[in-house]
Design an enzyme around this catalytic site. Structure first.
Site, PDB file in Angstrom:
ATOM      1  N   SER A  32      13.856 -51.904  28.918  1.00  0.00           N
ATOM      2  CA  SER A  32      13.230 -51.818  30.235  1.00  0.00           C
ATOM      3  C   SER A  32      11.865 -51.175  30.071  1.00  0.00           C
ATOM      4  CB  SER A  32      14.077 -50.968  31.186  1.00  0.00           C
ATOM      5  OG  SER A  32      13.384 -50.706  32.397  1.00  0.00           O
ATOM      6  N   TYR A  51      18.920 -43.334  32.936  1.00  0.00           N
ATOM      7  CA  TYR A  51      18.565 -44.727  32.660  1.00  0.00           C
ATOM      8  C   TYR A  51      17.353 -44.803  31.734  1.00  0.00           C
ATOM      9  CZ  TYR A  51      17.297 -49.617  33.543  1.00  0.00           C
ATOM     10  OH  TYR A  51      16.981 -50.944  33.398  1.00  0.00           O
ATOM     11  N   LYS A  96      17.229 -46.450  27.890  1.00  0.00           N
ATOM     12  CA  LYS A  96      16.383 -47.586  27.527  1.00  0.00           C
ATOM     13  C   LYS A  96      15.374 -47.213  26.442  1.00  0.00           C
ATOM     14  CE  LYS A  96      18.460 -50.469  30.163  1.00  0.00           C
ATOM     15  NZ  LYS A  96      19.298 -51.541  29.559  1.00  0.00           N
TER      16      LYS A  96
END
Length: 252
Positions: free
Chosen positions: A144, A159, A163
């Site tokens: 991402s 998150y 990533k």
């Protein structure tokens, strides 16, 4: 060489995780349209993806990517049913928006288990089959832009950290697997018009659009070409790379 030959996947077997909706569903259909037989790994039946794959070239195996034994068993079933694995789109993932001071530690573990360990288990299981059967395959990890930037206005430390780990894991596995002819790359999208993002509050969406130079979020279909590039012979000399598809967000 014609474009169809360069990006085509006729005779290939592709595995997609998390294809019940969003990018995974769209990519599974796109891989099938490029000629691949597609095996989908996810916890619930991906009805829309399977309906979009013509001529019975897709099937589903129930598996939780955080369960290493379940992942290994799923890949053993794919090898039994399809014979080989050529391509993996390692797409399953989750995101929790919360501040880090008050967030339960268990939430951080949950995100890391799905996004980081889940992708590692899948990549390793696929690589083992590719190595055993002499397949010069392609593993595509879902990273991402959040692995390189900090999103605003929402907080999502778990998150982002997961990533960032995927980006470096991709590079590490690419070097480790290169002697076997296995390429490992990652895709880093920006904001995508998946169902959860379409339900984003207007004030948050306004910030996202203001910070994205192209002033819009992407459609899931706009990720398919990136997946096909990494999956096909078009990227035959590309490994350890990150392809950022974020409308320019990470440039500013």
């Amino acid at each position: 060489m014609y474009v169809g030959e360069l990006f085509g996947l006729k005779g290939k077997v592709a595995v997609v995780t998390g294809a019940s909706k969003g990018i995974g569903k769209t990519a599974a259909v796109g891989l099938a349209k490029a000629g691949a037989e597609v095996a989908i790994l996810c916890r619930s039946e991906p009805k829309e993806a399977l309906e979009g794959i013509a001529d019975g070239r897709g099937y589903w195996i129930a598996a939780d990517v955080t369960d290493e034994a379940a992942v290994d068993a799923a890949f053993a079933e794919i090898a039994r049913r399809s014979g080989v694995v050529h391509v993996v789109f390692n797409n399953a993932g989750i995101c929790i928006h919360e501040d880090s001071v008050d967030a339960p530690a268990e939430n951080f573990r949950t995100v890391m288990n799905v996004n980081f360990f889940g992708e590692f288990f899948v990549a390793r299981a696929a690589a083992r089959i590719m190595m055993e059967r002499g397949i010069r395959g392609s593993i595509i990890n879902m990273a991402s832009m959040s692995g390189s930037i900090v999103n605003l206005p929402q907080w999502q430390c778990s998150y982002n950290a997961s990533k960032a780990g995927i980006i470096h894991m991709t590079k590490s596995l690419a070097v480790e697997f290169a002697e076997y002819g296995i390429r490992v790359n990652c895709l880093s999208p920006g904001y995508i018009g998946t169902e959860p993002n379409k339900r984003t509050p207007k004030d948050m969406m306004d910030v996202w659009l203001r910070m994205t130079p192209m002033k819009r979020i992407a459609e899931p279909e706009e990720m398919v070409s990136a997946v096909l590039y990494f999956a096909s012979g078009a990227s035959g000399y590309t490994t350890g790379s990150e392809l950022i598809v974020d409308g320019g967000y990470s440039c500013i």
